[in-house]
Design an enzyme around this catalytic site. Structure first.
Site, short mmCIF file in Angstrom:
data_model
loop_
_atom_site.label_atom_id
_atom_site.label_comp_id
_atom_site.label_asym_id
_atom_site.label_seq_id
_atom_site.Cartn_x
_atom_site.Cartn_y
_atom_site.Cartn_z
N CYS A 115 -3.34 8.52 3.29
CA CYS A 115 -3.01 8.01 1.96
C CYS A 115 -4.16 8.19 1.00
O CYS A 115 -3.97 8.24 -0.21
CB CYS A 115 -2.64 6.53 2.06
SG CYS A 115 -3.87 5.59 2.98
N GLU A 118 0.88 -1.17 0.00
CA GLU A 118 0.00 0.00 0.00
C GLU A 118 0.92 1.22 0.00
O GLU A 118 1.57 1.50 1.00
CB GLU A 118 -0.89 0.02 1.26
CG GLU A 118 -1.78 -1.21 1.41
CD GLU A 118 -2.89 -1.28 0.39
OE1 GLU A 118 -3.19 -0.26 -0.25
OE2 GLU A 118 -3.44 -2.39 0.20
#
Ligand code: NAP
Length: 526
Positions: free
Chosen positions: A296, A257
């Site tokens: 994010c 990720e």
């Protein structure tokens, strides 16, 4: 000297042998605690988790492991105030932002506890129906999902010390796979405290959950073929993980990720004052300022029809100017700090880089800090940039390529002759794959078409029309029921998505046998 946090490794608390790295308060600049992993016997710790933790977890059924997750949740709910205090001190976040991390983590854990119960008292999962392999139906193939007989190593980012632990650990532990977590050093304290609480409460069997605080040095070297590694962090570190021999030679399964230049798109036909326009402006402002933009999933690129550029710029600037920045201990403050001086410097540098191709529509420097010394506090006011014209949206390559990990976003006008979205869609795709894109509009067909166009380049498409304006879960909020991850530069990973998350921690195999044998499999899995 401040307290040196111990590592829980090989079934016991152990201190590193070095002096450690000091964690600091990003508002006050004070020293908090230290972390260190020097001198740990890594091979012994990994072996203990793999053998003891793995065997103990696999002996339990999915329902029993789900019950364990539920117990961990209760323990942490009782200690929630302590987590908030640690987050205020170490992450510099206001309460609402701490909630995204702490309560988001607990909610995710609780959701997996509930979902796990539905899997029942079994040890292996059947995957689909038996398939005939020839004309005669006697010999068939049945796919199975079995928990991997290894450990799950988590190398996590600094911005979600609580959620980042549980969104990974809940599906791993539910699958029967022991966890070794290495939190980012800057904010390791909160992860450490949560792990300590559940270990002290004896929720998990020995070896099921371990924590190493400090350097990641040597951890990847310990991985065996049936282990998995799940990494969250920057693209640069992701590249190191991907090219490690554990991955390239020993086939260790890896999930990445990484960073992402997410977007929000206002479809044509929603002028200033419309409900859709207002919902859009409100959510973009929220996304820019929550956790000081250190998410994010945060919106970095804001796409609007060219004719609405000035209206949106004004509306966003008006809202942003009301954001009170400073010490999260002051009740009037809405946005606290970025995590430390290194991050503040990175945000300033990123901003300067983007400014060379953009204009400033709202300047973060105009925000005076409340209750915080600007010479010490790592606070950055929210800044809105803009490309100015649709032509410049094409030319300003940096806004499509650069993730500034702070309260910074760019307004990007697109051409929309006859409501055509092709320019907007091509600009969004220049993000090279993102975690999430939000669409704002009022016509279901136009929204559905745009969602289909963007689905392949995004892990999640968040579609907002006025009918769900008051119901939706937010652009940046990662819900355990929905997929988290994104293709391309977002890392190519997949997390959450309900029980789909368990796939990463299971091995799929096909059993080819007579129907009589396959008939026994369902019973034999319990
Ligand atoms: P980072 O610097 O890449 O660090 C991430 C983790 O990797 C930390 O635990 C770090 O440990 C560790 N690490 C550093 N060097 C390593 C190495 N050579 N080998 C193994 N591990 C190593 O990232 P960050 O600054 O913490 O996080 C910010 C980034 O994460 C942003 O780009 C953000 O977009 C991304 N992010 C993505 C997601 C997502 O779900 N896609 C979620 C959150 C954040 P130390 O802290 O000890 O250096």
């Amino acid at each position: 000297m401040t307290e040196l946090l111990q590592n829980y490794f090989a079934g016991r608390w152990q201190s590193g042998s070095g002096t450690g790295t000091t964690l600091t308060d990003p508002i006050l600049g004070t020293e908090l605690v230290r972390v260190d992993a020097t001198g740990l016997d890594l091979a012994a710790g990994f072996h203990f988790a793999r053998e003891q933790g793995g065997a103990a977890l696999r002996a339990l059924t999915y329902r029993q492991r789900a019950d364990m997750l539920g117990k961990a949740l209760k323990v942490m709910q009782a200690n929630r105030d302590a987590y908030y205090d640690i987050a205020t001190a170490n992450s510099g976040t206001v309460k609402n932002d701490t909630a995204v991390d702490v309560d988001g983590g607990l909610f995710t854990l609780g959701t997996y506890a509930k979902m796990g119960e539905t899997l029942g008292d079994r040890h292996t999962l059947l995957d689909g129906e038996p398939a005939r392999l020839g004309k005669d139906p006697l010999f068939q193939s049945q796919h199975l999902l079995s928990p991997t007989r290894g450990i799950a190593l988590f190398i996590n980012a600094f911005n979600f010390p609580a959620w980042g632990l549980w969104e990974k650990a809940a599906p791993a532990l539910l699958s029967g796979v022991p966890v070794i977590v290495k939190p980012a050093t800057a904010t390791a304290w909160l992860t450490h405290r949560m792990v300590k609480d559940v270990i002290d409460a004896g929720v998990f069997p020995p070896g099921a959950l371990s924590i190493v605080c400090g350097s990641a040095y040597g951890l990847m070297d310990q991985l065996h073929p049936f282990d998995v590694v799940s990494f969250t962090g920057s693209a640069e570190t992701a590249a190191i993980i991907r090219s490690h021999p554990a991955v390239t030679r020993r086939s260790v399964r890896v999930n990445i990720e990484a960073d992402s230049v997410n977007s929000a798109l206002l479809l044509p036909g929603h002028a200033s004052g419309s409900e859709t326009f207002d919902l859009f402006v409100k959510e973009v402002t929220r996304e820019m300022t929550v956790k000081s933009g250190q998410k994010c999933t945060a919106i970095r690129r804001i796409f609007v029809p060219e004719a609405l550029y000035s209206d949106v710029a004004q509306a966003l600037s008006a809202r942003l100017s009301k954001t009170v920045v400073g010490n999260p201990r002051n009740e009037t403050v809405r946005m606290g700090a970025v995590v430390n001086a290194t991050q503040m410097k990175a945000v300033r540098e990123g901003l300067a880089y983007l400014r060379q191709q953009t204009e400033v529509l709202h300047d973060g420097a105009s925000h005076a800090l409340v209750d915080a010394d600007p010479l010490i506090a790592c606070c950055v006011g929210p800044t809105l940039l803009g490309t100015g014209s649709a032509d410049q949206s094409d030319n300003a390559d940096r806004v499509h390529d650069t993730e500034v990990f702070g309260p910074v976003a760019t307004l990007i006008p697109y051409r929309s002759p006859s409501n055509d979205l092709s320019h907007a869609l091509s600009l969004i795709r220049r993000g090279q794959g993102s975690l999430v894109c939000s669409l704002y509009g009022s016509e279901p067909l136009a929204l559905a078409k745009a969602a289909l166009e963007l689905a392949d380049s995004h892990g999640r498409v968040h579609v907002i029309s006025p009918d769900v304006g008051a119901l939706h879960t937010g652009h940046g909020n990662v819900m355990p029921q929905s997929l988290h991850g994104g293709p391309g530069r977002a890392g190519g990973g997949e997390e959450l998505g309900g029980l789909r998350a368990l796939n990463f921690y299971h091995r799929r195999s096909a059993i080819q046998a007579s129907t009589a044998v396959l008939g026994q499999l369902a019973g034999a899995t319990t």
